[in-house]
Design an enzyme around this catalytic site. Structure first.
Site, PDB file in Angstrom:
ATOM      1  N   LYS A 198      50.013  90.930  17.145  1.00 41.59           N
ATOM      2  CA  LYS A 198      51.156  90.390  17.886  1.00 41.59           C
ATOM      3  C   LYS A 198      52.229  91.460  17.930  1.00 41.59           C
ATOM      4  CE  LYS A 198      52.280  86.401  19.809  1.00 41.59           C
ATOM      5  NZ  LYS A 198      51.372  85.379  20.369  1.00 41.59           N
TER       6      LYS A 198
HETATM    7  P1  NAD Z   1      57.884  80.811  27.800  1.00 39.69           P
HETATM    8  O1  NAD Z   1      58.882  81.873  27.560  1.00 39.69           O
HETATM    9  O2  NAD Z   1      57.189  80.744  29.089  1.00 39.69           O
HETATM   10  O3  NAD Z   1      58.572  79.387  27.540  1.00 39.69           O
HETATM   11  C1  NAD Z   1      59.283  79.088  26.379  1.00 39.69           C
HETATM   12  C2  NAD Z   1      59.973  77.751  26.587  1.00 39.69           C
HETATM   13  O4  NAD Z   1      60.638  77.388  25.376  1.00 39.69           O
HETATM   14  C3  NAD Z   1      61.044  77.775  27.689  1.00 39.69           C
HETATM   15  O5  NAD Z   1      60.974  76.600  28.452  1.00 39.69           O
HETATM   16  C4  NAD Z   1      62.345  77.803  26.895  1.00 39.69           C
HETATM   17  O6  NAD Z   1      63.417  77.190  27.598  1.00 39.69           O
HETATM   18  C5  NAD Z   1      61.938  76.943  25.703  1.00 39.69           C
HETATM   19  N1  NAD Z   1      62.848  77.122  24.585  1.00 39.69           N
HETATM   20  C6  NAD Z   1      63.259  78.287  24.015  1.00 39.69           C
HETATM   21  N2  NAD Z   1      64.145  78.035  23.052  1.00 39.69           N
HETATM   22  C7  NAD Z   1      64.280  76.685  23.000  1.00 39.69           C
HETATM   23  C8  NAD Z   1      65.066  75.790  22.233  1.00 39.69           C
HETATM   24  N3  NAD Z   1      65.882  76.244  21.275  1.00 39.69           N
HETATM   25  N4  NAD Z   1      64.967  74.453  22.469  1.00 39.69           N
HETATM   26  C9  NAD Z   1      64.149  73.986  23.418  1.00 39.69           C
HETATM   27  N5  NAD Z   1      63.379  74.779  24.184  1.00 39.69           N
HETATM   28  C10 NAD Z   1      63.459  76.101  23.981  1.00 39.69           C
HETATM   29  O7  NAD Z   1      56.846  80.912  26.569  1.00 39.69           O
HETATM   30  P2  NAD Z   1      55.359  80.355  26.516  1.00 39.69           P
HETATM   31  O8  NAD Z   1      54.453  81.459  26.878  1.00 39.69           O
HETATM   32  O9  NAD Z   1      55.287  79.066  27.223  1.00 39.69           O
HETATM   33  O10 NAD Z   1      55.192  80.142  24.949  1.00 39.69           O
HETATM   34  C11 NAD Z   1      55.616  78.940  24.293  1.00 39.69           C
HETATM   35  C12 NAD Z   1      54.938  78.859  22.944  1.00 39.69           C
HETATM   36  O11 NAD Z   1      53.521  78.863  23.117  1.00 39.69           O
HETATM   37  C13 NAD Z   1      55.220  79.999  21.968  1.00 39.69           C
HETATM   38  O12 NAD Z   1      55.147  79.514  20.661  1.00 39.69           O
HETATM   39  C14 NAD Z   1      54.040  80.930  22.210  1.00 39.69           C
HETATM   40  O13 NAD Z   1      53.801  81.786  21.105  1.00 39.69           O
HETATM   41  C15 NAD Z   1      52.936  79.913  22.370  1.00 39.69           C
HETATM   42  N6  NAD Z   1      51.748  80.398  23.054  1.00 39.69           N
HETATM   43  C16 NAD Z   1      51.824  80.945  24.302  1.00 39.69           C
HETATM   44  C17 NAD Z   1      50.652  81.347  24.945  1.00 39.69           C
HETATM   45  C18 NAD Z   1      50.651  81.879  26.343  1.00 39.69           C
HETATM   46  O14 NAD Z   1      49.555  82.103  26.882  1.00 39.69           O
HETATM   47  N7  NAD Z   1      51.784  82.060  26.984  1.00 39.69           N
HETATM   48  C19 NAD Z   1      49.421  81.233  24.277  1.00 39.69           C
HETATM   49  C20 NAD Z   1      49.380  80.656  23.011  1.00 39.69           C
HETATM   50  C21 NAD Z   1      50.559  80.241  22.421  1.00 39.69           C
END
Ligand code: NAD
Length: 454
Positions: A141
């Protein structure tokens, strides 16, 4: 407890009679490896889940030690010229946790709060996830301490390209393959692929395979953008019958409406479920008659957040968490479901779209209320699975159609869910511990066969 250096190396997991398990809250490995003593430390909490499973399986100490610490922790500082002509120094990370099963693999987070312990935790989770879902990758990561919302596209391009050049010697299509995470997009992945291709022009085949989550037009895979959300829903479809729930009759709330949250919501809605509450960094909204996830996603793409969505009502944090639903999908950041949030939640199942969204006290509270948790290393493994498909397509110069991507993804998710179910039955444990057991079984077997060099 003997030190790492003097501990006698064993090639296979211990099969002797069970011994009393050390307390996970104060496991000897924490002091041996110099872990932070704060019980709220994310890395300590994340490793704690693995140790719980390892003790249950009576795994050998060396496997626990190897997995409790990343192999490499890389930190870089690099200057970038801003649009106003001034320079700023940025901090970037790449943590390579484990490569016993294949090249390091894991996303890049662009967020102002990124720091080493978070990146270590997320890299650790990637190792466990890849093993569980059966893709031939290890865990890594990385990230940049930056708020992408504060920079122009030109500044972000220079930041991303300069970061790529700073870590270029530490990544590679057969060594360490990053991907998107919070705050990073397919456009950023395209700039990384292009920079790496430029830097490695003289040698190397398929240099764009250095990164996944690229735009489809530039080496990306169909289905990658929605893959994590698709995997969350595939897991739910597989697991809900055990909880006597029918997906098309479920009410859903979603925390975080970025890539994972919005795709989970859109896909589950298309299967007949009703999304009734959503939250993101801008606020909390609710509509008991249903929020159209497709319409909300279009709105958020334009406005930057859910807060002022006109077809729902703004609610307080308490009202959001207390909304009665069948499924709650945390899809924002780590450690957001602490004890107070867990106390408020009124749902049957938590499907962890985000990594490490639930703290141990939060988890204990959910368990005391009989709420089932589908753990992140299972539930959100769809992203890395389709990243693996993207890498395979790059390596073989083929492109798969969406039907094939979705079918292969579903196969991996169903198999992983089955292995978790089996482990749960065998060890009579909760779903998270069962997921770690299933993951550790594969990793342990690899170490047993490879041995530990020299
Ligand atoms: P992203 O940046 O697209 O979205 C993040 C979301 O979280 C946004 O809607 C943001 O407004 C919200 N957020 C941030 N701070 C916040 C708060 N304090 N309160 C409420 N909402 C809040 O990110 P993503 O890619 O959707 O990732 C989200 C999670 O999923 C993370 O934990 C990431 O590690 C995990 N993840 C992502 C992927 C992927 O393929 N993108 C894969 C596995 C896991």
């Amino acid at each position: 407890m003997p030190t790492t250096a003097v501990r006698k190396a064993k090639e296979a997991p211990r099969k002797s009679a069970p011994k009393p398990a050390p307390s996970i809250d104060n496991h000897p490995i924490y002091s041996e490896l110099g872990f932070p003593t704060d019980p709220n430390n994310l890395y300590r909490q994340t490793v704690g889940y693995m140790l719980t499973a390892a003790e249950l399986m009576d795994l050998s100490d060396e496997i626990k030690l190897i997995l409790a610490q990343p192999k490499n922790e890389i930190m870089v500082h690099f200057p970038v010229k801003m649009d106003n002509g001034q320079f700023r120094i940025f901090k970037g990370y790449r943590v390579q946790h484990n490569n016993a099963l294949g090249p390091y693999k894991g996303g890049l987070r662009f967020h102002p709060d990124v720091h080493l312990d978070d990146v270590k935790s997320l890299a650790f989770l990637m190792t466990m996830k890849c093993s569980l879902v059966g893709v031939p990758f290890g865990g890594g990561k990385g990230g940049i301490k930056v708020n992408p919302r504060e920079h122009s596209s030109a500044e972000m391009q220079r930041i991303v390209r300069r970061f790529t050049s700073a870590i270029a010697h530490n990544i590679g299509p057969d060594y360490d393959i990053p991907a998107p995470d919070v705050g990073s997009t397919s456009q950023h992945m395209a700039w990384i692929a292009d920079t790496y291709t430029f830097l490695s022009e003289i040698g190397g085949h398929n240099p764009e395979a250095v990164i996944t989550g690229k735009p489809v037009e530039y080496g990306g895979s169909l289905g990658r953008e929605k893959a994590t959300g698709q995997g969350v829903v595939d897991t739910l479809v597989e697991m809900l019958p055990e909880l006597n729930l029918k997906i098309n009759q479920c009410k859903v709330s979603v925390l975080g409406f970025g890539n994972v949250g919005s795709w989970s919501a859109k896909i589950i809605q298309d299967l007949g479920a009703k999304v009734i509450a959503v939250a993101d960094h801008t606020g909390f909204i609710r509509n008991d008659r249903g929020i159209d996830a497709h319409d909300l996603a279009t709105y958020v793409a334009r406005s930057g957040g859910v807060a002022n969505y006109p077809k729902a009502t703004k609610v307080s944090k308490e009202e959001f968490y207390k909304t009665k639903v069948d499924i709650f999908i945390p899809a924002a950041l780590e450690q957001m479901i602490q004890e107070p949030e867990a106390k408020m939640l009124n749902c049957t199942v938590v499907a962890e779209g985000a990594n490490a969204p639930t703290t141990p006290p939060g988890e204990r509270m959910l368990q005391s209320k009989g709420i089932e948790i589908l753990p992140a290393i299972l539930c959100n493994a769809g992203g890395v699975t389709v990243s693996y498909f993207e890498w395979v397509q790059n390596k073989t110069c083929h492109s798969w159609d969406l039907t094939k991507v979705d079918a292969e993804l579903n196969k991996h998710m169903v198999q992983a869910a089955g292995r978790v179910r089996e482990a749960r039955k065998h060890y009579k444990c909760d779903m998270r511990t069962a997921a770690y057991v299933a993951s550790l079984q594969r990793l342990t077997k690899a170490y047993e066969l490879r041995g530990i060099f020299p």
